[in-house]
Design a protein around this motif. Structure first.
Motif, short mmCIF file in Angstrom:
data_model
loop_
_atom_site.label_atom_id
_atom_site.label_comp_id
_atom_site.label_asym_id
_atom_site.label_seq_id
_atom_site.Cartn_x
_atom_site.Cartn_y
_atom_site.Cartn_z
N TYR A 163 0.82 -1.21 0.00
CA TYR A 163 0.00 0.00 0.00
C TYR A 163 0.85 1.27 0.00
CZ TYR A 163 -4.76 -1.80 0.31
OH TYR A 163 -5.97 -2.37 0.02
N PHE A 181 1.95 1.81 -3.49
CA PHE A 181 0.83 2.39 -4.24
C PHE A 181 0.68 3.89 -3.93
CE2 PHE A 181 -3.59 3.76 -3.73
CZ PHE A 181 -4.04 3.72 -5.05
N GLN A 182 0.69 4.24 -2.66
CA GLN A 182 0.44 5.62 -2.26
C GLN A 182 1.56 6.55 -2.72
OE1 GLN A 182 -2.49 6.49 -0.55
NE2 GLN A 182 -1.86 8.52 -1.24
N THR A 194 1.49 6.91 -6.51
CA THR A 194 0.31 7.62 -7.00
C THR A 194 0.31 9.09 -6.59
OG1 THR A 194 -0.99 5.58 -6.92
CG2 THR A 194 -2.21 7.64 -7.03
N TRP A 250 -7.12 3.19 3.52
CA TRP A 250 -7.27 3.08 2.07
C TRP A 250 -8.63 2.52 1.65
CZ3 TRP A 250 -2.25 2.01 4.07
CH2 TRP A 250 -1.25 2.89 3.64
N ASP A 253 -11.85 -1.05 -0.87
CA ASP A 253 -11.94 -1.11 -2.33
C ASP A 253 -10.61 -1.56 -2.93
OD1 ASP A 253 -14.51 -0.14 -2.14
OD2 ASP A 253 -13.89 1.96 -2.39
N ARG A 275 -7.38 -1.33 -5.04
CA ARG A 275 -6.49 -0.24 -5.43
C ARG A 275 -5.43 -0.80 -6.36
NH1 ARG A 275 -8.64 4.68 -3.66
NH2 ARG A 275 -9.54 4.37 -1.59
N ARG A 276 -5.19 -0.08 -7.45
CA ARG A 276 -4.18 -0.52 -8.40
C ARG A 276 -3.53 0.69 -9.05
NH1 ARG A 276 -4.77 -5.86 -11.59
NH2 ARG A 276 -2.68 -6.08 -12.44
N THR A 330 -6.15 -5.11 -1.91
CA THR A 330 -7.27 -5.01 -0.98
C THR A 330 -6.77 -5.53 0.36
OG1 THR A 330 -9.54 -5.72 -0.50
CG2 THR A 330 -8.14 -7.28 -1.67
#
Length: 289
Positions: free
Chosen positions: A47, A50-51, A54, A111, A114, A116-117, A214
């Motif tokens: 995560y 990802f964060q 992004t 997060w 849901d 997340r990608r 997820t």
């Protein structure tokens, strides 16, 4: 050709399995701690990748500059807690499972539940591959395999060639005797916990490169990762790497020849048979290596 492609892809994906399993195997073999919180650290690593990619527009691989130190500290803190509580092997399973549940809930709160990608623009590796004739090698699986190989080689060298590695192997054999010879098992345990946390950051980054995230994903890793640890031999880093490749190849070939739904049944049937014939693990060599 489909079987060859499935075999090759499965072997590369096996690198991710090995990367996830190495930290769990070493802490179990050396410290006699079954650390389910390791799955939570992998989830956080994914995560955070990802964060950071992004929101900060960092290259996903470069996020390791932040996630590796952060999860090193987290892993060391968890191991310090385990040492302070003086947990037995069974109690560590219960406590670490509680920590995993807390981690999953916190992740869900931050997060959401849901999927997340990372988008294609954020994650250029997801759509890249190397072609060798009719064979295709996805960049994400090559990264996973390469990192797993580097981690296993580094761990093997450290355990076999350095004083810290010999001290850890002594702790695995007899903590009291190792302490009598001046080995500070608490300090080494915390250091090892930190290194294991760093490997969780690597595994989380690799997982985020090619998968949707997820919070519940952490539970899905249990069966495969424990299969790799047990087949490879608890505490055997080289065996863990070999077992990861074996599990990946078996899953890939079965999915290609029969169906993806059949793969778990065949995989765990093979694992049961292997453990009946060799309970210590297929690649166990009698110690932490």
């Amino acid at each position: 050709m489909n079987v060859i492609q499935a075999t090759l892809t499965g072997a590369l994906i096996g690198g991710l399995y090995a990367l996830m399993a190495t930290g769990l195997s070493v802490t179990w073999g050396v410290l006699r701690i079954i650390n389910l919180a390791h799955f939570g650290l992998i989830l956080i690593g994914a995560y955070l990748t990802f964060q950071l990619a992004t929101s900060w527009h960092l290259d996903p691989i470069l996020t390791l500059v932040i996630t590796v130190p952060a999860l090193f500290v987290a892993g060391a803190a968890i191991q310090w807690l385990f040492d302070r509580l003086r947990l037995t092997e069974f109690n560590s399973l219960l406590v670490s499972f509680g920590l995993l549940i807390i981690t999953i809930q916190v992740t869900s709160n931050i997060w959401s539940a849901d999927f997340r990608r990372m988008s294609a623009g954020t994650n250029p590796y997801a759509t890249r591959s190397i072609e060798l004739g009719r064979l295709v090698l996805p960049i994400t699986t090559l990264v996973a395999f390469g990192l797993a190989a580097l981690v296993v080689i580094a761990a093997h060298v450290v355990l076999r060639r350095t004083f810290a590695g010999r001290a850890l192997r002594a702790i695995a054999q007899d903590r009291a005797v190792a302490g009598a010879f001046g080995v500070d098992h608490r300090r080494l345990s915390v250091l090892l916990g930190g290194v294991v946390g760093a490997t969780a950051a690597l595994a989380g980054m690799v997982f985020a490169l090619s998968n949707a995230l997820t919070p519940e994903t952490a539970y899905e890793w249990f069966g495969t990762v424990f299969a790799v640890v047990i087949l490879g031999g608890i505490g055997e880093v080289v065996g863990t790497f070999a077992a990861g490749i074996l599990v990946g190849v078996l899953s890939g070939v079965v999915s290609a020849v029969w169906s993806p739904a059949t793969a778990p049944f065949v995989l765990f049937s093979a694992i049961i048979l292997a453990l009946l014939l060799r309970p210590q693990g297929l690649f166990a060599a009698g110690g932490v290596r």
